[in-house]
Design an enzyme around this catalytic site. Structure first.
Site, PDB file in Angstrom:
ATOM      1  N   LYS A 107       0.843  -1.191   0.000  1.00 52.03           N
ATOM      2  CA  LYS A 107       0.000   0.000   0.000  1.00 52.03           C
ATOM      3  C   LYS A 107       0.877   1.240   0.000  1.00 52.03           C
ATOM      4  O   LYS A 107       1.880   1.318   0.707  1.00 52.03           O
ATOM      5  CB  LYS A 107      -0.903   0.007   1.236  1.00 52.03           C
ATOM      6  CG  LYS A 107      -1.968  -1.073   1.242  1.00 52.03           C
ATOM      7  CD  LYS A 107      -2.789  -1.019   2.524  1.00 52.03           C
ATOM      8  CE  LYS A 107      -3.837  -2.112   2.531  1.00 52.03           C
ATOM      9  NZ  LYS A 107      -4.621  -2.141   3.797  1.00 52.03           N
ATOM     10  N   GLU A 114     -19.900  -8.950   8.137  1.00 50.22           N
ATOM     11  CA  GLU A 114     -21.002  -8.351   8.882  1.00 50.22           C
ATOM     12  C   GLU A 114     -22.003  -9.386   9.380  1.00 50.22           C
ATOM     13  O   GLU A 114     -22.566  -9.243  10.477  1.00 50.22           O
ATOM     14  CB  GLU A 114     -21.715  -7.310   8.016  1.00 50.22           C
ATOM     15  CG  GLU A 114     -20.907  -6.049   7.732  1.00 50.22           C
ATOM     16  CD  GLU A 114     -19.945  -6.200   6.574  1.00 50.22           C
ATOM     17  OE1 GLU A 114     -19.190  -5.249   6.296  1.00 50.22           O
ATOM     18  OE2 GLU A 114     -19.941  -7.272   5.922  1.00 50.22           O
ATOM     19  N   ARG A 161     -25.828  -5.883   4.680  1.00 48.16           N
ATOM     20  CA  ARG A 161     -25.297  -7.193   4.302  1.00 48.16           C
ATOM     21  C   ARG A 161     -25.628  -8.268   5.341  1.00 48.16           C
ATOM     22  O   ARG A 161     -25.431  -9.450   5.098  1.00 48.16           O
ATOM     23  CB  ARG A 161     -23.776  -7.105   4.111  1.00 48.16           C
ATOM     24  CG  ARG A 161     -23.351  -5.993   3.174  1.00 48.16           C
ATOM     25  CD  ARG A 161     -21.864  -5.990   2.923  1.00 48.16           C
ATOM     26  NE  ARG A 161     -21.499  -7.023   1.967  1.00 48.16           N
ATOM     27  CZ  ARG A 161     -20.323  -7.085   1.347  1.00 48.16           C
ATOM     28  NH1 ARG A 161     -19.399  -6.168   1.592  1.00 48.16           N
ATOM     29  NH2 ARG A 161     -20.058  -8.038   0.494  1.00 48.16           N
TER      30      ARG A 161
END
Length: 641
Positions: free
Chosen positions: A285, A371, A399
């Protein structure tokens, strides 16, 4: 701010077709120019930075090797796709990212033929790519489907559900596992790259296929043993046993920033008869920009920044954010009550629970992008006597709706839901807007649904939720700063289902839920200026309704208007149902509902979004005057109903 970097190769590569005309030895320079252009653009617009910088070489290699857009390239989540956008004909608009009328911060079908599938929530890419691949296979159409998924997104069960069915796609499906925090990758280097090139080569795959065909002719025990020996040998040398068990041919890990490694492997994968194939790519990253490399979390999403120093623009001083207020309020509750624990789904800093984790590490749980698991895990904690707070963005809680219904509501378990990013969210647009939670929660039996009008109310509601043990309870609050009211030194336990009148009048009643209260008060000022005495109520609860207060307001005012930053089916629908059930509509009541419109609202500033939605003070005034059949200066234009 640094001057915009020179980009001679990028200037000549407006589309992937242009890119594929470059020589391989020019791709390194192109990638460097692309990285510089990405940094320059995001320094102007703000947005996601670190993830995009990590896939610059991967984006170049994928578009160079595969025949996009015939080959479908699907970026998981989409916030790492800025370099992809630059390479696919959108460079001239890249400095409009996340602005009204500009490019989306995520992939979007309507934006480009190179975005075959819209994405802003994680872990959807493999399922979608499988659909594209199988559709091409059934129609006998050319084209592969390539899913680029980060290892964070691989923590979601949906990715594995898709992989479990991927055999149907054959060699038309390629999954690129972008391992960008070294969490699952062994060391990479020249030997790994060499092995990856060998095992992905046509010669090796052909030999392996021949061996498998011969093995099938052996007695079953020997056949199984041969297959297991092959998998074991490759697993010992290269890893990837899990993916092999799911039916993928595993290649990697390889250095995702080394084009000399990437290009040959991707070419082999493109031409392979074996499939489906997973290529494990290790990236960093923030690659190539020192401030982002040093602080990947800080530079995941950024404000406008100075390219030379990396210093991000500071927000003007103002009230604390709702997320920060929630975090401090929950910490205070946890200090008083050792049964309180906190759960988030891969968003510890986004929900403020990083502070909770620092103070109470044994009572804090980040379950990853899962979730569904988060909600049922919280239900289990509640069933065993704990007081769990499940902190999830409104758009992500969608979700886990079945778990909310089946595992929480039906069992009437006291799970506390802290619903961040409720309402419209500005630059992140429709994919991240919290438009539906009032509707999808207030329809459930046993639920209590609260909406904070300001940061002081949020403190009271966190305290109320902490003490509520008789069933599930939710508090919703928006993104961004509070309105600047003083925070209470001692929180108040609110009476469940009871609102408050914040301004008393006689003619017009504005019934507000959540942070539209400020706009309702502005509208009341303007209505008062036209001689319309106005009551403003903060209902606090979408469920249960304060029926006594609502009945009194509806029967004592000429017109009543509900105002909420939620979709149809929320507060307004519940008030209309109550009025109908109690015969109030038959009495000639003028009742109007104001809510989010029946369309998705694009990314823009929050102020413009709410104006488009018709939920600002101007729209409230217009709704009242229309109901009373008055024009803007208060003249009656027709007989009253």
């Amino acid at each position: 701010m640094a001057e915009k970097p020179a980009t001679p190769l990028l200037d000549a590569a407006d589309t992937p077709a242009d890119l594929r005309r470059l020589r391989p030895d020019q791709l390194r320079q192109l990638a460097d120019e692309l990285r510089g252009e990405t940094i320059s653009a995001v320094s102007v617009t703000g947005g996601h930075l670190g993830a995009g910088l990590g896939v610059v070489e991967l984006a170049v290699a994928l578009h160079y090797v595969f025949d996009t857009p015939t080959d479908r390239l699907i970026w998981d989540v989409g916030h790492q796709a800025y370099p992809h956008k630059i390479l696919t004909g959108r460079r001239d608009r890249i400095r409009t990212l996340r602005q009204g009328g500009g490019l989306s911060g995520f992939t979007r079908r309507a934006e480009s033929e190179y975005d075959p599938f819209g994405a802003a929530h994680s872990s959807t890419s493999i399922s979608a790519a499988l659909g594209f691949a199988v559709a091409n296979k059934l129609a006998d159409q050319p084209g592969k489907a390539i899913a680029v998924i980060g290892d964070g997104a691989m923590s979601a069960g949906m990715a594995y559900e898709a992989m479990n069915n991927a055999e149907a796609a054959g060699n038309r499906l390629v999954v690129i596992l972008n391992d960008n925090d070294m969490s699952i990758a062994p060391p990479v280097g020249g030997l790994s790259a060499y092995l990856s090139r060998i095992v992905s080569s046509r010669e090796f795959l052909g030999l392996r296929g021949l061996a498998r065909r011969v093995a099938r002719k052996l007695p079953r025990p020997l056949h199984v043993a041969a297959r297991k020996t092959d998998e074991f040998a490759r697993g010992m040398t290269m890893g990837g046993t899990l993916f092999e068990e799911l039916g993928f041919y595993y290649v990697g890990p390889i250095d995702g920033h080394n084009l000399d490694h990437l290009i040959p492997v991707l070419e082999n994968v493109r031409d392979a008869a074996e499939g489906p194939i997973l290529v494990h790519v290790v990236t960093q990253k923030g690659k190539g920009y020192a401030p982002a490399e040093a602080a990947p979390d800080k530079y995941h999403g950024v404000r406008k920044f100075d390219v030379v120093s990396g210093e991000q623009a500071k927000a003007p001083p103002g009230p604390p954010s709702y997320t920060g207020v929630f975090a401090r309020a929950l910490l205070a509750e946890a200090e008083r009550d050792p049964a309180i624990c906190a759960i988030t789904a891969a968003m510890p800093s986004g929900t403020g629970l990083d502070k909770f984790a620092a103070r109470f590490p044994d009572r804090s749980f980040d379950v990853g992008i899962a979730e569904q698991h988060a909600v049922t895990f919280a239900a289990g904690l509640a069933a065993q006597g704990m007081r769990p707070f499940c902190a999830i963005y409104s758009t992500f809680l969608q979700r886990a709706y079945d778990q909310v219904v089946h595992d929480v509501a039906i069992q009437n378990l006291p799970v506390r839901f802290a619903i961040d990013r409720a309402g419209l969210v500005g630059a992140d647009g429709a994919t991240h807007a919290g438009s539906f939670d009032v509707t999808y929660l207030a329809t459930l039996p046993n639920f209590v649904v609260m909406a904070a009008a300001d940061e002081a109310e949020l403190v009271h509601m966190v305290h109320t939720a902490a003490l509520h043990d008789s069933g599930p309870i939710a508090v919703r609050y928006p993104r961004g700063e509070g309105v600047g009211v003083p925070l209470p030194a001692v929180p108040e336990r609110l009476a469940i289902g009871k609102g408050r009148v914040v301004r008393q009048g006689k003619t017009v009643a504005l019934l507000s839920l959540g942070t539209r209260l400020g706009e309702a008060l502005k509208a009341a000022d303007r209505l008062e200026a036209q001689g319309l005495s106005t009551t403003v109520a903060d209902l606090r609860f979408a469920k249960p309704l304060d029926e006594d207060l609502i009945r009194r307001l509806l029967t004592s005012h000429q017109v009543a208007v509900t105002v909420e930053e939620a979709s149809i089916g929320g507060l307004g629908a519940h008030v209309l149902t109550m009025a109908s059930d109690q015969g109030l509509i038959d009495a000639g009541l003028k009742l109007r509902t104001m809510r989010l419109p029946d369309h998705f609202i694009d990314h823009d500033s929050p102020e413009r979004q709410y104006a488009e939605a018709g939920l600002d003070a101007d729209a409230i005034v217009a709704t009242v005057l229309t109901a009373l059949r008055r024009n803007a200066v208060g003249v009656v234009t027709g007989a009253r109903a």
